[in-house]
Design a protein around this motif. Structure first.
Motif, PDB file in Angstrom:
ATOM      1  N   GLY A 322       0.846  -1.191   0.000  1.00  0.00           N
ATOM      2  CA  GLY A 322       0.000   0.000   0.000  1.00  0.00           C
ATOM      3  C   GLY A 322       0.877   1.233   0.000  1.00  0.00           C
ATOM      4  N   GLU A 323       0.694   2.117   0.999  1.00  0.00           N
ATOM      5  CA  GLU A 323       1.493   3.306   1.263  1.00  0.00           C
ATOM      6  C   GLU A 323       1.214   4.460   0.306  1.00  0.00           C
ATOM      7  N   VAL A 324       1.125   4.198  -1.006  1.00  0.00           N
ATOM      8  CA  VAL A 324       1.167   5.288  -1.988  1.00  0.00           C
ATOM      9  C   VAL A 324      -0.217   5.787  -2.409  1.00  0.00           C
ATOM     10  N   HIS A 325      -1.285   5.170  -1.930  1.00  0.00           N
ATOM     11  CA  HIS A 325      -2.656   5.633  -2.178  1.00  0.00           C
ATOM     12  C   HIS A 325      -2.983   5.678  -3.671  1.00  0.00           C
ATOM     13  N   ALA A 326      -2.443   4.749  -4.431  1.00  0.00           N
ATOM     14  CA  ALA A 326      -2.707   4.654  -5.864  1.00  0.00           C
ATOM     15  C   ALA A 326      -2.462   3.209  -6.294  1.00  0.00           C
ATOM     16  N   ASN A 327      -2.882   2.889  -7.522  1.00  0.00           N
ATOM     17  CA  ASN A 327      -2.855   1.510  -8.002  1.00  0.00           C
ATOM     18  C   ASN A 327      -1.808   1.313  -9.092  1.00  0.00           C
ATOM     19  N   THR A 328      -0.905   0.352  -8.887  1.00  0.00           N
ATOM     20  CA  THR A 328       0.087  -0.011  -9.896  1.00  0.00           C
ATOM     21  C   THR A 328       0.343  -1.516  -9.809  1.00  0.00           C
ATOM     22  N   VAL A 329       0.351  -2.176 -10.965  1.00  0.00           N
ATOM     23  CA  VAL A 329       0.645  -3.613 -11.035  1.00  0.00           C
ATOM     24  C   VAL A 329       1.894  -3.793 -11.888  1.00  0.00           C
ATOM     25  N   THR A 330       2.894  -4.495 -11.352  1.00  0.00           N
ATOM     26  CA  THR A 330       4.165  -4.659 -12.042  1.00  0.00           C
ATOM     27  C   THR A 330       4.666  -6.080 -11.873  1.00  0.00           C
TER      28      THR A 330
END
Length: 587
Positions: A322-330
């Motif tokens: 979490g932490e970043v308050h946004a969604n990224t899939v890598t």
């Protein structure tokens, strides 16, 4: 139409099951001081309960996974203020006991809240806010560093110990999956086969733990470590490490903690009944990721860390953060591994994910909040899909929408001036107003901006630009350019970063100017420095491109500059292209 009309009560296959992922809820701090009891008439409690019940009733799930920051203790700047909120400022109570009491109240109430909604199992992760917030990690008056041990104890006692039983045992200690191991073992340093669900005897025994549910192994890891004796702040700009006071984000530094983690992974990979291994910690490891309204902490050494290498070695399937308050899939870049990192946004239940688990497939969907209220709408629409299919010899990945796999070799941010649209035309997740989920104006250094330029790069809508007073003019190749004039024009992005941890950055742009008597900031990856800003030594760098009376200058801090040894003045009214590239990490 009901946005949830197509929501499923259960996974599609009889042999599959589902869990729910909600990161960075940030809504449970209130429970720290509300008379130390669950009051069902309390507005905050009922708001949370309504949404969690809605998710349970419409989307199901046998358990909930939450990768940190359930509370927001970082917003409470000092322990003195915490005591005031607890109404204990006049009582003889230590800082450590005040922190423990607040945490115990918040976590035990959160646990009861989820149980009342229908979720008996909540796998919560320690985040920086649970430990006091990363601003509290700096060595200064009223630092929160001395209270971190009690914060960890409150986390374990509130979430996972049942004081009513009289035995006060940790909830996951008696799992059958661990029953074949020596009962006297701590799980650390006791020889082969000695594996326990927690790293007993370490400072992480209340906050790191393993849990087996059907055919999946979940490993929750506390990834915060005080550097040496915690007497001084730590940052290494050359290697891109630290920067969070005397606490850094790593698992590599504690040998016993890391040994326990590897023992758990080894046991899971050796057991044919475990079809999937899922690890969660608070912080992203693969950089770069989308970030919004956050401190943007990162994992020391990232993909080169021992922690990440172990996950790849033992074929972990998912790493949740979490932490970043946004969604990224890598997807991992390690050869022979199919590990996928999912960093997700759950602030105020704005997003959540469902993961259907079957024998060989992990099927992930993300749901985005919709509705007329700025929060607690309890309405969602599917906004992205990820499938990890291990049926064949080679794992197949497919993705779309907000869960589309990030291509690290393609541009993240692309802006042109072909279309400038009203702000709020498309949603920037998290960018809301007091009355709506979508803001229609933004104040940027004193100017009210009501327009937007879409980001056509990999990071999409999260990094749309908010603009005002940009005049469309003739561009280079028949399209449009944007004319920035005087002190009236603004172009800024609510998404933060997205670069951090010294990761290599490159960017380019076309421009023309005839201003040879003034200084202009072209791009700036940070908060506004302000006039006459003085940044102290040891502060994180921010890459900034400036035209100083027509000459390009790179600044990393207000007083730190890089200027060409053979500078050229570009204030000639002709189109020029500038490319900025870092030759190595942390340069």
């Amino acid at each position: 139409a009901d946005a949830d009309a197509d929501a499923e009560d259960a996974p599609s296959s009889d042999s599959s099951w589902r869990f729910i992922l909600i990161a960075d809820i940030h809504k449970m701090t209130w429970f720290s001081w509300s008379n130390y009891t669950v009051n069902k008439n309390m507005k905050s409690y009922s708001d949370n309960l309504e949404v969690i019940e809605h998710i349970y009733q419409n989307y199901g799930g046998e358990l909930v996974v939450s990768p940190g920051d359930i509370v927001s203790y970082g917003s409470i700047k000092t322990i003195s203020r915490l005591k005031e909120l607890l109404k204990l400022e006049d009582e003889d109570i230590s800082d450590e006991d005040a922190v423990y009491l607040a945490g115990l109240n918040a976590y035990s109430t959160t646990r009861k809240l989820f149980k009342e909604a229908g979720y008996d199992i909540l796998l919560a992760t320690i985040g920086d806010h649970e430990l006091g917030g990363n601003e509290g990690f700096f060595v200064k008056p009223e630092s929160k560093l001395p209270t971190i041990p009690k914060a960890r104890q409150a986390f374990g006692d509130g979430f996972y110990r049942n004081g009513d039983s009289g035995e006060f045992e940790f909830e996951f200690d008696n799992q059958l999956w661990f029953a074949d191991d020596d009962s006297t073992s701590t799980g650390v340093g006791d020889g082969d086969g000695a594996v326990k669900p927690r790293p007993l005897g370490t400072i992480y025994e209340n906050t790191s733990y393993a849990y087996v549910h059907k055919n999946a192994l979940f490993v929750t890891v506390d990834a915060f470590e005080t550097v040496e004796d915690g007497s001084s702040d730590y940052i290494n700009l050359e290697k891109g490490l630290g920067g969070e006071g005397a606490v850094t984000c790593t698992v590599d530094g504690d040998g016993e903690h890391l040994e326990w983690f590897e023992n758990i992974l080894r046991k899971g990979r050796d057991d044919p009944s475990i079809r999937h291994i899922i690890v969660q910690a608070h912080l992203p490891i693969i950089q770069t990721v989308q970030r919004y309204n956050c401190s943007g902490q990162f994992f020391d050494y990232g993909e080169q860390s021992i922690f990440w290498n172990l996950m790849n070695e033992y074929k972990v399937d998912l790493y949740l953060a979490g932490e970043v308050h946004a969604n990224t899939v890598t997807k991992t870049r390690h050869a022979g591994s199919d590990l996928v990192q999912i960093v997700s946004r759950g602030v105020g239940y704005n997003n959540f994910l469902s993961i259907d688990v079957s024998e060989n497939v992990l099927d992930v969907k993300i749901y985005n909040e919709i509705g007329n209220k700025p929060k607690f709408n309890a309405q969602y629409e599917e906004s992205g899909h990820l499938t990890i299919d291990k049926t064949a010899a080679a794992t197949q990945l497919s993705s779309s929408g907000m869960l589309k796999l990030l291509d690290l070799n393609s541009p993240l941010l692309i802006y042109d001036f072909e279309d400038i649209v009203p702000l709020g035309t498309r949603q920037v997740p998290g960018f809301d107003s007091k009355t709506s989920l979508m803001a229609t104006e933004s104040v940027i250094r004193g100017k009210i901006c009501k327009e937007s330029m879409y980001n056509n790069g990999q990071f999409g809508a999260q990094y749309d630009a908010q603009v005002c007073n940009i005049l469309p003019v003739e561009g280079r190749d028949g399209g449009y350019g944007g004319y920035f004039y005087g002190d009236n024009t603004r172009m800024a992005v609510m998404g933060t970063g997205p670069f951090s941890a010294g990761e290599t950055i490159s960017f380019g742009l076309w421009f023309k100017t005839w201003q040879s008597k003034r200084k202009m900031v072209i791009t700036h990856h940070s908060n506004y420095w302000g006039e006459g800003a003085v940044i102290k030594n040891g502060t994180k760098d921010s890459l900034t491109l400036v035209l100083d009376r027509g000459i390009p200058v790179i600044q990393t801090q207000p007083s730190r500059k890089v200027i060409s040894t053979n500078p050229k003045n570009f204030a000639d009214g002709v189109w020029h292209h500038i490319a900025v590239s870092m030759p190595r990490k942390s340069c």
